[in-house]
Design a protein around this motif. Structure first.
Motif, short mmCIF file in Angstrom:
data_model
loop_
_atom_site.label_atom_id
_atom_site.label_comp_id
_atom_site.label_asym_id
_atom_site.label_seq_id
_atom_site.Cartn_x
_atom_site.Cartn_y
_atom_site.Cartn_z
N MET A 1 0.50 -0.04 9.55
CA MET A 1 1.56 0.50 8.70
C MET A 1 2.87 -0.25 8.89
N ARG A 2 3.01 -0.91 10.02
CA ARG A 2 4.26 -1.62 10.30
C ARG A 2 4.52 -2.70 9.26
N SER A 3 3.46 -3.37 8.82
CA SER A 3 3.62 -4.43 7.83
C SER A 3 4.01 -3.88 6.46
N LEU A 4 3.75 -2.58 6.23
CA LEU A 4 4.09 -1.97 4.94
C LEU A 4 5.57 -1.63 4.82
N ARG A 5 6.33 -1.87 5.89
CA ARG A 5 7.77 -1.60 5.82
C ARG A 5 8.44 -2.43 4.74
N VAL A 6 7.84 -3.59 4.43
CA VAL A 6 8.43 -4.47 3.42
C VAL A 6 8.44 -3.80 2.05
N LEU A 7 7.66 -2.73 1.88
CA LEU A 7 7.66 -2.01 0.60
C LEU A 7 9.02 -1.41 0.29
N ARG A 8 9.87 -1.27 1.32
CA ARG A 8 11.23 -0.75 1.06
C ARG A 8 11.97 -1.64 0.07
N VAL A 9 11.68 -2.96 0.12
CA VAL A 9 12.35 -3.89 -0.78
C VAL A 9 12.03 -3.55 -2.23
N LEU A 10 10.82 -3.03 -2.46
CA LEU A 10 10.40 -2.71 -3.83
C LEU A 10 11.18 -1.55 -4.42
N ARG A 11 11.93 -0.83 -3.58
CA ARG A 11 12.76 0.26 -4.12
C ARG A 11 13.83 -0.29 -5.06
#
Length: 288
Positions: free
Chosen positions: A107-117
């Protein structure tokens, strides 16, 4: 807003905060800065102190996002989950607060999804994404046409070039899946000349270029351009819809202004009538 008349003062205050332009701009700024820090975190040559600062900043950003999410949940209650963007934010923030070790390490790698906000925080990006979603049904039809074209061409290519002693050409067209994958590579125009067409021509098919150029023209230049046309049409429809909404809003404002002016005109006429009556009374008293 009509909904604000039916909610308590605390929920109304929460709604005012999340709708405030300064609050929205602050969230957007944090998303951009967090995107930069997420990239910097992958640089191993950074000083340990800077890595530590990035870690604390990441915790701060997650805390702000959690507060924002809680404010939205408190203001909108279950209506919060009626928006797909809100559900996406809920998932992104939920992933951010999970521990980054053990079974949740992936799940740590999914933090980049914040950019998609940014895709829904920035209005222009939001319009483009919404237009893309609206174009999905049409894209499905185009993908079906493209699949039929690749399948028919793969059958032809397997029959024409699959029966050969050349190991390179045989690897490209020995069966239907291999031919379909090769034609997909040709469609993307990635090394199509030297890695595919030239090998087939050297294998005793000097006119093979006619087949492949025809396929490229139909698949790359015709069908794929339909995707672009569909997206442009969806964007134009989205823009037309927003223009109509803006025109309707302006017309409503004009009508409200006209009604206010008519009311004020009636008031002015009433005042004038009262003044005339007073003047008439003064004249009558003088005549006496």
């Amino acid at each position: 807003m009509e909904v604000s008349e039916t909610i308590g003062p605390s929920r109304r205050r929460a709604m005012e905060i999340i709708e405030n332009s300064l609050f929205k701009n602050a969230i957007t700024t944090l998303i951009v800065l967090n995107a930069i820090t997420l990239g910097l975190e992958t640089v191993e040559t950074l000083p340990p102190l800077l890595h530590l600062g990035i870690k604390f900043f990441d915790i701060f950003v997650v805390g702000v996002f959690v507060i924002e999410l809680l404010l939205k949940l408190y203001a909108h209650r279950l209506d919060f989950f009626r928006s797909g963007w809100n559900i996406f934010d809920f998932f992104v923030v939920g992933v951010s607060i999970l521990p980054g070790s053990g079974p949740f390490q992936v799940m740590r790698s999914l933090r980049v999804l914040r950019v998609l906000r940014l895709l829904h925080v920035v209005p222009m990006m939001k319009r483009i994404v919404e237009a893309l979603f609206k174009a999905l049904p049409g894209m499905g039809a185009i993908i079906a046409v493209l699949a039929v074209l690749i399948y028919a061409s793969a059958v032809m290519a397997t029959s024409l070039y699959g029966r050969t002693d050349d190991p390179d050409v045989h690897a490209l067209f020995h069966d239907l899946p291999a031919s379909a994958f090769t034609l997909f590579q040709v469609m993307t125009m990635d090394g199509w000349r030297n890695e595919v067409v030239q090998k087939v021509m050297d294998d005793g098919h000097p006119y093979a270029w006619i087949f492949f150029l025809s396929f490229i023209f139909l698949a790359s230049f015709a069908v794929l351009n339909l995707f672009i046309a569909l997206i442009v049409e969806a964007l134009q429809a989205e823009q037309d819809e927003r223009t109509e909404e803006a025109i309707e809003q302006i017309e409503d404002e004009i009508e409200d202004t006209e009604e206010k002016m008519l009311k004020k005109g009636d008031e002015i006429l009433g005042v004038i009538a009262e003044l005339k009556a007073e003047i008439a009374e003064l004249k009558a008293s003088q005549d006496r």
